[in-house]
Scaffold this motif. Structure first.
Motif, PDB file in Angstrom:
ATOM      1  N   SER A  94      -3.506   9.383  34.559  1.00  0.00           N
ATOM      2  CA  SER A  94      -4.165   8.077  34.356  1.00  0.00           C
ATOM      3  C   SER A  94      -5.508   8.240  33.654  1.00  0.00           C
ATOM      4  O   SER A  94      -5.860   9.324  33.211  1.00  0.00           O
ATOM      5  N   ASP A  95      -6.245   7.137  33.602  1.00  0.00           N
ATOM      6  CA  ASP A  95      -7.576   7.143  33.002  1.00  0.00           C
ATOM      7  C   ASP A  95      -8.518   8.005  33.838  1.00  0.00           C
ATOM      8  O   ASP A  95      -8.566   7.876  35.065  1.00  0.00           O
ATOM      9  N   THR A  96      -9.299   8.841  33.172  1.00  0.00           N
ATOM     10  CA  THR A  96     -10.215   9.739  33.875  1.00  0.00           C
ATOM     11  C   THR A  96     -11.157   8.965  34.800  1.00  0.00           C
ATOM     12  O   THR A  96     -11.351   9.362  35.953  1.00  0.00           O
ATOM     13  N   GLY A 140     -10.989   4.485  22.700  1.00  0.00           N
ATOM     14  CA  GLY A 140     -11.738   3.709  23.686  1.00  0.00           C
ATOM     15  C   GLY A 140     -11.016   2.433  24.074  1.00  0.00           C
ATOM     16  O   GLY A 140      -9.956   2.116  23.548  1.00  0.00           O
ATOM     17  N   TYR A 141     -11.604   1.731  25.046  1.00  0.00           N
ATOM     18  CA  TYR A 141     -11.053   0.450  25.490  1.00  0.00           C
ATOM     19  C   TYR A 141     -11.526  -0.662  24.567  1.00  0.00           C
ATOM     20  O   TYR A 141     -12.671  -0.649  24.110  1.00  0.00           O
ATOM     21  N   GLY A 142     -10.645  -1.618  24.358  1.00  0.00           N
ATOM     22  CA  GLY A 142     -11.028  -2.808  23.603  1.00  0.00           C
ATOM     23  C   GLY A 142     -10.559  -4.061  24.308  1.00  0.00           C
ATOM     24  O   GLY A 142      -9.687  -4.013  25.186  1.00  0.00           O
ATOM     25  N   ILE A 183      -8.880  -8.210  29.065  1.00  0.00           N
ATOM     26  CA  ILE A 183      -9.808  -7.109  29.363  1.00  0.00           C
ATOM     27  C   ILE A 183      -9.240  -6.396  30.573  1.00  0.00           C
ATOM     28  O   ILE A 183      -9.163  -6.947  31.661  1.00  0.00           O
ATOM     29  N   ALA A 184      -8.766  -5.164  30.360  1.00  0.00           N
ATOM     30  CA  ALA A 184      -8.005  -4.492  31.419  1.00  0.00           C
ATOM     31  C   ALA A 184      -8.015  -2.979  31.227  1.00  0.00           C
ATOM     32  O   ALA A 184      -6.990  -2.324  31.383  1.00  0.00           O
ATOM     33  N   GLY A 185      -9.153  -2.431  30.857  1.00  0.00           N
ATOM     34  CA  GLY A 185      -9.201  -0.987  30.600  1.00  0.00           C
ATOM     35  C   GLY A 185      -8.144  -0.606  29.583  1.00  0.00           C
ATOM     36  O   GLY A 185      -7.500   0.429  29.714  1.00  0.00           O
ATOM     37  N   MET A 186      -7.993  -1.442  28.575  1.00  0.00           N
ATOM     38  CA  MET A 186      -6.863  -1.285  27.650  1.00  0.00           C
ATOM     39  C   MET A 186      -7.251  -0.459  26.429  1.00  0.00           C
ATOM     40  O   MET A 186      -8.187  -0.815  25.699  1.00  0.00           O
ATOM     41  N   ASP A 187      -6.514   0.625  26.207  1.00  0.00           N
ATOM     42  CA  ASP A 187      -6.773   1.495  25.059  1.00  0.00           C
ATOM     43  C   ASP A 187      -6.411   0.788  23.754  1.00  0.00           C
ATOM     44  O   ASP A 187      -5.362   0.136  23.667  1.00  0.00           O
ATOM     45  N   PRO A 244       0.536  -8.435  36.244  1.00  0.00           N
ATOM     46  CA  PRO A 244       0.888  -7.037  35.958  1.00  0.00           C
ATOM     47  C   PRO A 244       0.464  -6.582  34.559  1.00  0.00           C
ATOM     48  O   PRO A 244       0.530  -7.362  33.599  1.00  0.00           O
ATOM     49  N   PHE A 245       0.070  -5.315  34.476  1.00  0.00           N
ATOM     50  CA  PHE A 245      -0.470  -4.779  33.227  1.00  0.00           C
ATOM     51  C   PHE A 245       0.500  -4.938  32.061  1.00  0.00           C
ATOM     52  O   PHE A 245       0.099  -5.335  30.963  1.00  0.00           O
ATOM     53  N   ASP A 246       1.785  -4.644  32.308  1.00  0.00           N
ATOM     54  CA  ASP A 246       2.724  -4.673  31.176  1.00  0.00           C
ATOM     55  C   ASP A 246       3.030  -6.092  30.689  1.00  0.00           C
ATOM     56  O   ASP A 246       3.655  -6.255  29.657  1.00  0.00           O
ATOM     57  N   VAL A 292       2.829   7.195  36.775  1.00  0.00           N
ATOM     58  CA  VAL A 292       2.013   6.552  35.738  1.00  0.00           C
ATOM     59  C   VAL A 292       2.036   5.037  35.951  1.00  0.00           C
ATOM     60  O   VAL A 292       2.928   4.510  36.622  1.00  0.00           O
ATOM     61  N   GLN A 293       1.075   4.360  35.353  1.00  0.00           N
ATOM     62  CA  GLN A 293       1.055   2.898  35.353  1.00  0.00           C
ATOM     63  C   GLN A 293       2.109   2.395  34.364  1.00  0.00           C
ATOM     64  O   GLN A 293       2.130   2.825  33.207  1.00  0.00           O
ATOM     65  N   ASN A 294       2.962   1.484  34.832  1.00  0.00           N
ATOM     66  CA  ASN A 294       3.979   0.911  33.946  1.00  0.00           C
ATOM     67  C   ASN A 294       3.317   0.168  32.774  1.00  0.00           C
ATOM     68  O   ASN A 294       2.391  -0.606  32.962  1.00  0.00           O
ATOM     69  N   GLY A 295       3.805   0.446  31.573  1.00  0.00           N
ATOM     70  CA  GLY A 295       3.274  -0.231  30.388  1.00  0.00           C
ATOM     71  C   GLY A 295       2.023   0.420  29.824  1.00  0.00           C
ATOM     72  O   GLY A 295       1.442  -0.080  28.862  1.00  0.00           O
ATOM     73  N   SER A 296       1.614   1.532  30.414  1.00  0.00           N
ATOM     74  CA  SER A 296       0.374   2.168  29.957  1.00  0.00           C
ATOM     75  C   SER A 296       0.638   3.193  28.863  1.00  0.00           C
ATOM     76  O   SER A 296       1.768   3.634  28.646  1.00  0.00           O
ATOM     77  N   THR A 297      -0.437   3.590  28.222  1.00  0.00           N
ATOM     78  CA  THR A 297      -0.378   4.640  27.213  1.00  0.00           C
ATOM     79  C   THR A 297       0.020   5.975  27.851  1.00  0.00           C
ATOM     80  O   THR A 297       0.606   6.828  27.188  1.00  0.00           O
ATOM     81  N   PHE A 298      -0.284   6.117  29.133  1.00  0.00           N
ATOM     82  CA  PHE A 298       0.057   7.362  29.846  1.00  0.00           C
ATOM     83  C   PHE A 298       1.568   7.509  29.995  1.00  0.00           C
ATOM     84  O   PHE A 298       2.106   8.611  29.915  1.00  0.00           O
ATOM     85  N   GLN A 299       2.214   6.394  30.218  1.00  0.00           N
ATOM     86  CA  GLN A 299       3.676   6.398  30.316  1.00  0.00           C
ATOM     87  C   GLN A 299       4.286   6.860  28.989  1.00  0.00           C
ATOM     88  O   GLN A 299       5.153   7.741  28.977  1.00  0.00           O
ATOM     89  N   ALA A 341      -0.094   1.396  18.169  1.00  0.00           N
ATOM     90  CA  ALA A 341       1.106   0.641  18.555  1.00  0.00           C
ATOM     91  C   ALA A 341       0.737  -0.780  18.981  1.00  0.00           C
ATOM     92  O   ALA A 341       1.383  -1.753  18.580  1.00  0.00           O
ATOM     93  N   ARG A 342      -0.318  -0.928  19.774  1.00  0.00           N
ATOM     94  CA  ARG A 342      -0.730  -2.268  20.227  1.00  0.00           C
ATOM     95  C   ARG A 342      -1.329  -3.081  19.089  1.00  0.00           C
ATOM     96  O   ARG A 342      -1.230  -4.306  19.081  1.00  0.00           O
ATOM     97  N   GLN A 343      -1.958  -2.379  18.141  1.00  0.00           N
ATOM     98  CA  GLN A 343      -2.572  -3.105  17.019  1.00  0.00           C
ATOM     99  C   GLN A 343      -1.537  -3.768  16.121  1.00  0.00           C
ATOM    100  O   GLN A 343      -1.887  -4.588  15.279  1.00  0.00           O
ATOM    101  N   THR A 365      -6.147  -4.181  39.917  1.00  0.00           N
ATOM    102  CA  THR A 365      -6.099  -3.047  40.858  1.00  0.00           C
ATOM    103  C   THR A 365      -6.537  -1.781  40.136  1.00  0.00           C
ATOM    104  O   THR A 365      -5.942  -0.717  40.289  1.00  0.00           O
ATOM    105  N   TYR A 366      -7.577  -1.923  39.317  1.00  0.00           N
ATOM    106  CA  TYR A 366      -7.975  -0.829  38.446  1.00  0.00           C
ATOM    107  C   TYR A 366      -9.460  -0.519  38.575  1.00  0.00           C
ATOM    108  O   TYR A 366     -10.215  -0.608  37.598  1.00  0.00           O
ATOM    109  N   PRO A 367      -9.896  -0.146  39.801  1.00  0.00           N
ATOM    110  CA  PRO A 367     -11.322   0.170  39.955  1.00  0.00           C
ATOM    111  C   PRO A 367     -11.708   1.425  39.173  1.00  0.00           C
ATOM    112  O   PRO A 367     -10.881   2.332  39.071  1.00  0.00           O
TER     113      PRO A 367
END
Ligand code: GLN
Length: 236
Positions: A165-167, A198-200, A74-78, A57-59, A121-128, A82-84, A19-21
Protein backbone atom coordinates in the motif's frame (compact mmCIF):
# COMPACT_ATOMS: atom_id res chain seq x y z
CA UNK A 1 -33.90 45.68 -10.49
CA UNK A 2 -30.27 44.85 -9.96
CA UNK A 3 -30.35 46.38 -6.51
CA UNK A 4 -30.31 43.13 -4.62
CA UNK A 5 -28.75 39.99 -5.90
CA UNK A 6 -28.60 37.06 -3.57
CA UNK A 7 -26.22 34.52 -4.93
CA UNK A 8 -26.22 31.05 -3.49
CA UNK A 9 -22.68 29.87 -2.73
CA UNK A 10 -21.32 27.39 -5.20
CA UNK A 11 -20.98 23.86 -3.89
CA UNK A 12 -18.12 21.58 -4.83
CA UNK A 13 -18.99 17.95 -4.15
CA UNK A 14 -16.00 15.74 -3.38
CA UNK A 15 -15.93 11.96 -3.52
CA UNK A 16 -13.61 10.08 -1.16
CA UNK A 17 -13.12 6.74 0.60
CA UNK A 18 -12.92 7.36 4.31
CA UNK A 19 -10.88 4.44 5.64
CA UNK A 20 -7.52 5.78 4.55
CA UNK A 21 -5.78 7.45 7.49
CA UNK A 22 -4.09 9.86 7.70
CA UNK A 23 -5.60 11.14 4.42
CA UNK A 24 -9.31 10.48 5.01
CA UNK A 25 -10.94 8.73 7.94
CA UNK A 26 -13.76 9.04 10.46
CA UNK A 27 -12.62 10.34 13.84
CA UNK A 28 -13.95 9.19 17.24
CA UNK A 29 -17.05 11.40 16.73
CA UNK A 30 -17.64 9.85 13.31
CA UNK A 31 -16.60 13.09 11.61
CA UNK A 32 -14.78 12.90 8.31
CA UNK A 33 -11.26 14.22 8.76
CA UNK A 34 -7.70 13.87 7.48
CA UNK A 35 -5.06 15.59 5.36
CA UNK A 36 -7.12 15.38 2.16
CA UNK A 37 -10.29 16.59 3.85
CA UNK A 38 -8.58 19.63 5.41
CA UNK A 39 -6.91 20.37 2.09
CA UNK A 40 -10.21 20.13 0.18
CA UNK A 41 -11.87 22.46 2.69
CA UNK A 42 -9.00 24.94 2.38
CA UNK A 43 -9.34 24.83 -1.42
CA UNK A 44 -13.08 25.51 -1.12
CA UNK A 45 -12.46 28.45 1.21
CA UNK A 46 -9.91 29.76 -1.28
CA UNK A 47 -12.33 29.59 -4.20
CA UNK A 48 -15.26 30.74 -2.06
CA UNK A 49 -17.30 27.60 -2.44
CA UNK A 50 -18.98 25.18 -0.06
CA UNK A 51 -17.56 21.67 0.17
CA UNK A 52 -19.52 18.46 0.56
CA UNK A 53 -18.15 14.92 0.75
CA UNK A 54 -19.48 11.58 -0.48
CA UNK A 55 -17.92 8.49 1.05
CA UNK A 56 -17.91 5.36 -1.11
CA UNK A 57 -15.67 2.47 -2.23
CA UNK A 58 -12.38 3.49 -3.84
CA UNK A 59 -12.93 1.62 -7.09
CA UNK A 60 -16.25 3.43 -7.65
CA UNK A 61 -14.84 6.96 -7.30
CA UNK A 62 -13.75 7.57 -10.91
CA UNK A 63 -16.92 6.07 -12.43
CA UNK A 64 -19.08 8.20 -10.07
CA UNK A 65 -17.09 11.32 -10.94
CA UNK A 66 -17.72 10.66 -14.62
CA UNK A 67 -21.44 10.14 -13.89
CA UNK A 68 -21.49 13.54 -12.10
CA UNK A 69 -22.38 12.14 -8.72
CA UNK A 70 -19.74 14.59 -7.51
CA UNK A 71 -17.37 17.15 -9.04
CA UNK A 72 -13.96 16.06 -7.77
CA UNK A 73 -12.23 13.13 -6.08
CA UNK A 74 -9.73 13.50 -3.25
CA UNK A 75 -8.71 10.07 -2.00
CA UNK A 76 -4.94 9.68 -1.87
CA UNK A 77 -5.26 9.01 -5.57
CA UNK A 78 -2.11 8.57 -7.66
CA UNK A 79 -1.90 10.56 -10.87
CA UNK A 80 -1.32 7.73 -13.34
CA UNK A 81 -1.24 7.61 -17.14
CA UNK A 82 -4.04 4.99 -17.07
CA UNK A 83 -6.36 7.23 -15.02
CA UNK A 84 -5.47 10.27 -17.11
CA UNK A 85 -7.27 8.58 -19.99
CA UNK A 86 -10.49 8.90 -17.96
CA UNK A 87 -10.15 12.02 -15.83
CA UNK A 88 -8.00 15.12 -15.41
CA UNK A 89 -5.91 15.71 -12.31
CA UNK A 90 -4.84 18.79 -10.38
CA UNK A 91 -1.16 19.41 -9.90
CA UNK A 92 0.40 16.86 -7.50
CA UNK A 93 -0.32 17.83 -3.88
CA UNK A 94 1.47 15.01 -2.02
CA UNK A 95 4.54 12.90 -2.78
CA UNK A 96 3.82 9.18 -2.71
CA UNK A 97 5.62 5.85 -2.68
CA UNK A 98 4.66 2.21 -2.22
CA UNK A 99 5.56 -0.15 0.63
CA UNK A 100 5.23 -3.78 1.59
CA UNK A 101 4.38 -4.47 5.22
CA UNK A 102 4.80 -7.89 6.88
CA UNK A 103 5.26 -9.42 10.31
CA UNK A 104 8.82 -9.11 11.56
CA UNK A 105 8.76 -12.81 12.47
CA UNK A 106 8.21 -13.83 8.84
CA UNK A 107 11.36 -15.07 7.15
CA UNK A 108 10.96 -12.58 4.28
CA UNK A 109 13.80 -10.24 3.61
CA UNK A 110 12.48 -8.65 0.44
CA UNK A 111 9.58 -8.75 -1.99
CA UNK A 112 11.42 -11.49 -3.91
CA UNK A 113 10.62 -13.87 -1.06
CA UNK A 114 6.87 -13.56 -1.61
CA UNK A 115 6.69 -16.45 -4.06
CA UNK A 116 3.83 -18.74 -3.02
CA UNK A 117 2.59 -16.14 -0.53
CA UNK A 118 -0.55 -13.99 -0.45
CA UNK A 119 -0.49 -10.20 -0.53
CA UNK A 120 -3.42 -7.90 0.31
CA UNK A 121 -4.11 -4.75 -1.71
CA UNK A 122 -6.84 -2.12 -1.95
CA UNK A 123 -9.31 -3.03 -4.70
CA UNK A 124 -9.02 -0.63 -7.64
CA UNK A 125 -5.67 0.73 -6.49
CA UNK A 126 -2.43 1.16 -8.36
CA UNK A 127 -0.96 -1.42 -5.98
CA UNK A 128 -3.34 -4.05 -7.28
CA UNK A 129 -2.29 -3.37 -10.89
CA UNK A 130 1.39 -3.39 -9.97
CA UNK A 131 1.10 -6.70 -8.11
CA UNK A 132 -0.79 -8.35 -10.97
CA UNK A 133 1.76 -7.15 -13.54
CA UNK A 134 4.93 -7.81 -11.56
CA UNK A 135 4.20 -10.58 -9.06
CA UNK A 136 1.28 -12.73 -10.14
CA UNK A 137 3.32 -14.69 -12.70
CA UNK A 138 5.87 -15.44 -9.98
CA UNK A 139 3.26 -17.34 -8.01
CA UNK A 140 2.16 -14.59 -5.63
CA UNK A 141 -1.56 -14.60 -4.77
CA UNK A 142 -3.04 -11.11 -4.86
CA UNK A 143 -6.05 -10.52 -2.60
CA UNK A 144 -8.06 -7.35 -3.25
CA UNK A 145 -9.88 -5.76 -0.29
CA UNK A 146 -12.64 -3.17 -0.25
CA UNK A 147 -10.64 -1.25 2.37
CA UNK A 148 -6.94 -1.39 3.11
CA UNK A 149 -7.78 -1.63 6.82
CA UNK A 150 -9.34 -5.05 6.17
CA UNK A 151 -6.19 -6.12 4.34
CA UNK A 152 -4.11 -5.15 7.38
CA UNK A 153 -6.57 -6.95 9.64
CA UNK A 154 -6.31 -10.11 7.56
CA UNK A 155 -2.53 -9.88 7.81
CA UNK A 156 -2.82 -9.89 11.60
CA UNK A 157 -5.14 -12.92 11.29
CA UNK A 158 -2.65 -14.72 9.08
CA UNK A 159 -4.87 -14.75 5.99
CA UNK A 160 -2.37 -12.75 3.95
CA UNK A 161 1.39 -12.70 4.41
CA UNK A 162 1.95 -9.08 3.48
CA UNK A 163 0.11 -5.89 2.51
CA UNK A 164 1.18 -3.61 -0.32
CA UNK A 165 0.00 0.00 0.00
CA UNK A 166 0.88 3.67 0.26
CA UNK A 167 3.93 4.26 2.46
CA UNK A 168 2.21 7.03 4.46
CA UNK A 169 -0.84 4.82 5.11
CA UNK A 170 1.35 1.83 5.99
CA UNK A 171 3.30 3.99 8.43
CA UNK A 172 0.08 5.17 10.05
CA UNK A 173 -1.07 1.58 10.49
CA UNK A 174 2.33 0.46 11.85
CA UNK A 175 2.21 3.27 14.39
CA UNK A 176 -1.44 2.87 15.44
CA UNK A 177 -1.96 -0.89 15.21
CA UNK A 178 1.31 -2.61 14.37
CA UNK A 179 2.38 -2.87 18.02
CA UNK A 180 5.97 -3.24 16.95
CA UNK A 181 5.33 -6.68 15.47
CA UNK A 182 5.19 -5.53 11.85
CA UNK A 183 7.54 -3.58 9.66
CA UNK A 184 8.47 -2.62 6.12
CA UNK A 185 9.54 -5.42 3.84
CA UNK A 186 12.39 -4.20 1.65
CA UNK A 187 12.69 -0.73 0.20
CA UNK A 188 9.86 1.66 -0.66
CA UNK A 189 9.05 1.61 -4.37
CA UNK A 190 8.71 4.56 -6.73
CA UNK A 191 7.60 3.68 -10.23
CA UNK A 192 5.99 6.55 -12.12
CA UNK A 193 4.40 4.26 -14.68
CA UNK A 194 2.32 2.65 -11.91
CA UNK A 195 2.20 5.14 -9.07
CA UNK A 196 2.51 8.38 -11.02
CA UNK A 197 4.16 11.43 -9.59
CA UNK A 198 2.13 12.01 -6.43
CA UNK A 199 -1.51 12.35 -5.44
CA UNK A 200 -3.83 14.54 -7.42
CA UNK A 201 -7.42 15.73 -7.17
CA UNK A 202 -9.39 14.19 -10.03
CA UNK A 203 -11.99 16.18 -11.99
CA UNK A 204 -13.86 15.43 -15.20
CA UNK A 205 -11.89 15.88 -18.40
CA UNK A 206 -11.70 19.50 -19.58
CA UNK A 207 -13.54 20.79 -16.51
CA UNK A 208 -12.38 24.37 -15.79
CA UNK A 209 -12.57 23.41 -12.11
CA UNK A 210 -9.07 21.95 -12.55
CA UNK A 211 -7.51 25.35 -13.09
CA UNK A 212 -9.33 26.86 -10.12
CA UNK A 213 -8.15 23.99 -7.90
CA UNK A 214 -4.59 24.38 -9.19
CA UNK A 215 -4.64 28.12 -8.49
CA UNK A 216 -5.93 27.45 -4.98
CA UNK A 217 -3.24 24.80 -4.39
CA UNK A 218 -0.54 27.21 -5.54
CA UNK A 219 -1.80 29.81 -3.06
CA UNK A 220 -2.10 27.28 -0.22
CA UNK A 221 1.46 26.09 -0.82
CA UNK A 222 2.78 29.66 -0.86
CA UNK A 223 0.91 30.96 2.16
CA UNK A 224 1.81 28.10 4.52
CA UNK A 225 -1.64 26.49 4.71
CA UNK A 226 -0.51 23.31 2.94
CA UNK A 227 2.43 23.05 5.36
CA UNK A 228 0.20 23.58 8.41
CA UNK A 229 -2.14 20.80 7.26
CA UNK A 230 0.86 18.58 6.55
CA UNK A 231 2.31 19.16 10.02
CA UNK A 232 -1.05 18.42 11.66
CA UNK A 233 -1.19 14.92 10.15
CA UNK A 234 2.55 14.24 9.87
CA UNK A 235 3.96 15.65 13.08
CA UNK A 236 7.69 15.74 13.95
N1 GLN B 1 -2.75 5.57 -3.84
C1 GLN B 1 -3.46 4.40 -4.31
C2 GLN B 1 -4.10 4.66 -5.65
O1 GLN B 1 -4.14 5.75 -6.10
C3 GLN B 1 -4.50 3.93 -3.30
C4 GLN B 1 -5.46 5.00 -2.87
C5 GLN B 1 -6.53 4.52 -1.91
O2 GLN B 1 -6.67 3.32 -1.67
N2 GLN B 1 -7.31 5.43 -1.38
O3 GLN B 1 -4.57 3.73 -6.27
Amino acid sequence: LGSLQVQAAETIRFGTEATYPPFEFLDENNELTGFDIDLAKAICTEIKAECTFNNQPFDSLIPSLRYRRFDAVIAGMDITPARQKQVDFSMPYFENSASFVAAKTKPFKSADDLKGKAVGVQNGSTFQTYMIDKFEKQGVTIRPYETIQNAFLDMTNGRVDAVFSDTAVANDWLLERGEGDYGHLGETIRDAEYFGVGYGIAVRQNDPLKERIDNALTTLKKNGTWQAIHDKYFPE
